[in-house]
Design a protein around this motif. Structure first.
Motif, mmCIF file in Angstrom:
data_model
loop_
_atom_site.group_PDB
_atom_site.id
_atom_site.type_symbol
_atom_site.label_atom_id
_atom_site.label_comp_id
_atom_site.label_asym_id
_atom_site.label_seq_id
_atom_site.Cartn_x
_atom_site.Cartn_y
_atom_site.Cartn_z
ATOM 1 N N MET A 241 -2.112 6.366 -5.646
ATOM 2 C CA MET A 241 -0.722 6.007 -5.780
ATOM 3 C C MET A 241 -0.619 4.490 -5.959
ATOM 4 S SD MET A 241 2.452 7.135 -3.248
ATOM 5 C CE MET A 241 1.339 8.166 -2.359
ATOM 6 N N LYS A 242 0.347 4.065 -6.744
ATOM 7 C CA LYS A 242 0.586 2.629 -6.931
ATOM 8 C C LYS A 242 1.792 2.238 -6.085
ATOM 9 C CE LYS A 242 1.109 -1.015 -10.357
ATOM 10 N NZ LYS A 242 1.240 -1.332 -11.782
ATOM 11 N N LEU A 243 1.589 1.284 -5.198
ATOM 12 C CA LEU A 243 2.630 0.857 -4.277
ATOM 13 C C LEU A 243 3.031 -0.586 -4.533
ATOM 14 C CD1 LEU A 243 1.026 2.407 -1.094
ATOM 15 C CD2 LEU A 243 2.913 3.329 -2.409
ATOM 16 N N ALA A 244 4.329 -0.832 -4.456
ATOM 17 C CA ALA A 244 4.863 -2.187 -4.552
ATOM 18 C C ALA A 244 5.060 -2.702 -3.133
ATOM 19 C CB ALA A 244 6.201 -2.170 -5.278
ATOM 20 N N ILE A 245 4.760 -3.973 -2.913
ATOM 21 C CA ILE A 245 4.990 -4.560 -1.600
ATOM 22 C C ILE A 245 5.629 -5.931 -1.784
ATOM 23 C CG2 ILE A 245 2.705 -5.647 -1.358
ATOM 24 C CD1 ILE A 245 2.876 -4.714 1.667
ATOM 25 N N GLY A 246 6.505 -6.271 -0.874
ATOM 26 C CA GLY A 246 7.149 -7.572 -0.903
ATOM 27 C C GLY A 246 7.600 -7.964 0.487
ATOM 28 N N CYS A 247 7.768 -9.255 0.686
ATOM 29 C CA CYS A 247 8.202 -9.752 1.987
ATOM 30 C C CYS A 247 8.851 -11.115 1.825
ATOM 31 C CB CYS A 247 7.021 -9.854 2.951
ATOM 32 S SG CYS A 247 5.849 -11.161 2.529
ATOM 33 N N ASP A 248 9.522 -11.532 2.872
ATOM 34 C CA ASP A 248 10.023 -12.907 2.916
ATOM 35 C C ASP A 248 9.034 -13.745 3.713
ATOM 36 O OD1 ASP A 248 10.515 -12.295 5.594
ATOM 37 O OD2 ASP A 248 12.671 -12.634 5.476
ATOM 38 N N HIS A 249 9.397 -14.978 4.018
ATOM 39 C CA HIS A 249 8.505 -15.891 4.731
ATOM 40 C C HIS A 249 8.172 -15.414 6.149
ATOM 41 C CE1 HIS A 249 12.661 -17.074 5.464
ATOM 42 N NE2 HIS A 249 12.260 -17.549 6.628
ATOM 43 N N VAL A 250 9.054 -14.630 6.759
ATOM 44 C CA VAL A 250 8.790 -14.126 8.113
ATOM 45 C C VAL A 250 7.771 -12.988 8.082
ATOM 46 C CG1 VAL A 250 9.837 -13.181 10.203
ATOM 47 C CG2 VAL A 250 11.111 -14.825 8.820
ATOM 48 N N GLY A 251 7.756 -12.227 7.002
ATOM 49 C CA GLY A 251 6.830 -11.099 6.887
ATOM 50 C C GLY A 251 5.468 -11.446 6.338
ATOM 51 N N ILE A 252 5.267 -12.709 5.982
ATOM 52 C CA ILE A 252 4.040 -13.113 5.293
ATOM 53 C C ILE A 252 2.767 -12.881 6.114
ATOM 54 C CG2 ILE A 252 4.106 -15.556 5.973
ATOM 55 C CD1 ILE A 252 3.160 -14.279 2.495
ATOM 56 N N GLU A 253 2.837 -12.993 7.425
ATOM 57 C CA GLU A 253 1.636 -12.808 8.239
ATOM 58 C C GLU A 253 1.251 -11.343 8.381
ATOM 59 O OE1 GLU A 253 1.428 -15.035 11.872
ATOM 60 O OE2 GLU A 253 2.365 -16.781 10.944
ATOM 61 N N LEU A 254 2.217 -10.444 8.342
ATOM 62 C CA LEU A 254 1.943 -9.013 8.480
ATOM 63 C C LEU A 254 1.497 -8.379 7.166
ATOM 64 C CD1 LEU A 254 1.946 -6.432 10.169
ATOM 65 C CD2 LEU A 254 4.422 -6.268 9.785
ATOM 66 N N LYS A 255 1.988 -8.896 6.065
ATOM 67 C CA LYS A 255 1.731 -8.272 4.763
ATOM 68 C C LYS A 255 0.245 -8.082 4.433
ATOM 69 C CE LYS A 255 2.676 -10.427 0.935
ATOM 70 N NZ LYS A 255 3.264 -10.999 -0.279
ATOM 71 N N PRO A 256 -0.629 -9.078 4.637
ATOM 72 C CA PRO A 256 -2.037 -8.876 4.259
ATOM 73 C C PRO A 256 -2.704 -7.692 4.965
ATOM 74 C CG PRO A 256 -1.606 -11.199 4.629
ATOM 75 C CD PRO A 256 -0.379 -10.459 5.088
ATOM 76 N N SER A 257 -2.370 -7.465 6.223
ATOM 77 C CA SER A 257 -2.985 -6.336 6.926
ATOM 78 C C SER A 257 -2.490 -5.006 6.371
ATOM 79 C CB SER A 257 -2.761 -6.422 8.435
ATOM 80 O OG SER A 257 -1.394 -6.325 8.753
ATOM 81 N N ILE A 258 -1.242 -4.958 5.906
ATOM 82 C CA ILE A 258 -0.715 -3.735 5.309
ATOM 83 C C ILE A 258 -1.340 -3.513 3.935
ATOM 84 C CG2 ILE A 258 1.373 -2.521 4.543
ATOM 85 C CD1 ILE A 258 1.009 -2.860 7.632
ATOM 86 N N VAL A 259 -1.472 -4.561 3.149
ATOM 87 C CA VAL A 259 -2.122 -4.443 1.837
ATOM 88 C C VAL A 259 -3.551 -3.942 2.011
ATOM 89 C CG1 VAL A 259 -2.988 -5.734 -0.164
ATOM 90 C CG2 VAL A 259 -0.675 -6.166 0.703
ATOM 91 N N GLU A 260 -4.293 -4.531 2.933
ATOM 92 C CA GLU A 260 -5.677 -4.118 3.190
ATOM 93 C C GLU A 260 -5.733 -2.656 3.615
ATOM 94 O OE1 GLU A 260 -8.799 -5.145 6.667
ATOM 95 O OE2 GLU A 260 -8.079 -6.881 5.527
ATOM 96 N N PHE A 261 -4.809 -2.249 4.481
ATOM 97 C CA PHE A 261 -4.741 -0.868 4.958
ATOM 98 C C PHE A 261 -4.472 0.087 3.792
ATOM 99 C CE2 PHE A 261 -1.996 2.579 6.675
ATOM 100 C CZ PHE A 261 -2.941 3.205 7.478
ATOM 101 N N LEU A 262 -3.515 -0.248 2.947
ATOM 102 C CA LEU A 262 -3.175 0.600 1.805
ATOM 103 C C LEU A 262 -4.356 0.734 0.848
ATOM 104 C CD1 LEU A 262 0.410 -0.768 1.107
ATOM 105 C CD2 LEU A 262 -0.164 1.473 2.082
ATOM 106 N N GLU A 263 -5.023 -0.369 0.588
ATOM 107 C CA GLU A 263 -6.172 -0.338 -0.315
ATOM 108 C C GLU A 263 -7.320 0.468 0.283
ATOM 109 O OE1 GLU A 263 -6.640 -4.534 -1.093
ATOM 110 O OE2 GLU A 263 -5.303 -4.436 -2.848
ATOM 111 N N ALA A 264 -7.493 0.398 1.599
ATOM 112 C CA ALA A 264 -8.531 1.191 2.271
ATOM 113 C C ALA A 264 -8.233 2.689 2.158
ATOM 114 C CB ALA A 264 -8.653 0.780 3.736
ATOM 115 N N LEU A 265 -6.958 3.031 2.061
ATOM 116 C CA LEU A 265 -6.567 4.432 1.869
ATOM 117 C C LEU A 265 -6.717 4.877 0.415
ATOM 118 C CD1 LEU A 265 -3.317 4.646 4.065
ATOM 119 C CD2 LEU A 265 -5.579 5.590 4.599
#
Length: 146
Positions: A1-25
């Motif tokens: 599946m192709k997923l779009a992800i986005g965040c603001d400046h407050v979400g920037i620290e959490l986003k990489p772990s979610i991207v890594e998790f999605l790619e691992a799946l």
């Protein structure tokens, strides 16, 4: 599946772990930003992700801000989007099964990385049940034309 992800400046620290998790799946992830902790306006990223989902360039979207509330409200202004902010896996699962949500939002000030991964996984694995829920989702879609 192709997923779009986005965040603001407050979400920037959490986003990489979610991207890594999605790619691992095994999912492909398109990152619509932001890519720094400089102050930005979350509606810009909500719109970019929502438009990617509506245009079918991406199958689903994930958005992150401080609480998930503002960014989900902004995404829901795009016709065809049913964004949900979730702080627990059960609500995420039911949002897909009953409401056929196509964008998941959460807050980096509300959930940590491990809970965010659990929420994401439940949401991704859930499937829209249709049936009695389809009529209600259709009614929601009609509201966009008022």
């Amino acid at each position: 599946m192709k997923l779009a992800i986005g965040c603001d400046h407050v979400g920037i620290e959490l986003k990489p772990s979610i991207v890594e998790f999605l790619e691992a799946l095994g999912h492909s992830v398109q990152d619509f930003g932001t890519k720094s902790n400089s102050r930005v306006n979350y509606p810009d990223y909500a719109q970019a992700v929502a438009e990617a989902v509506v245009s079918k360039n991406c199958d689903l979207g994930i958005l992150i801000c401080g609480t998930g509330v503002g960014i989900s409200i902004a995404a829901n202004k795009v016709k065809g989007i049913r964004a949900v902010v979730c702080s627990d896996p059960y609500s995420a699962k039911l949002s897909k099964e009953h409401n056929n949500t196509n964008i998941l939002a959460f807050g980096s000030r509300v959930v940590g990385p491990e809970l965010a991964k659990m929420i994401t996984q439940e949401w991704l694995e859930a499937e829209f049940e249709g049936g009695r829920h389809k009529k209600r989702v259709d009614q929601i879609s009609q509201l966009e034309n008022l």
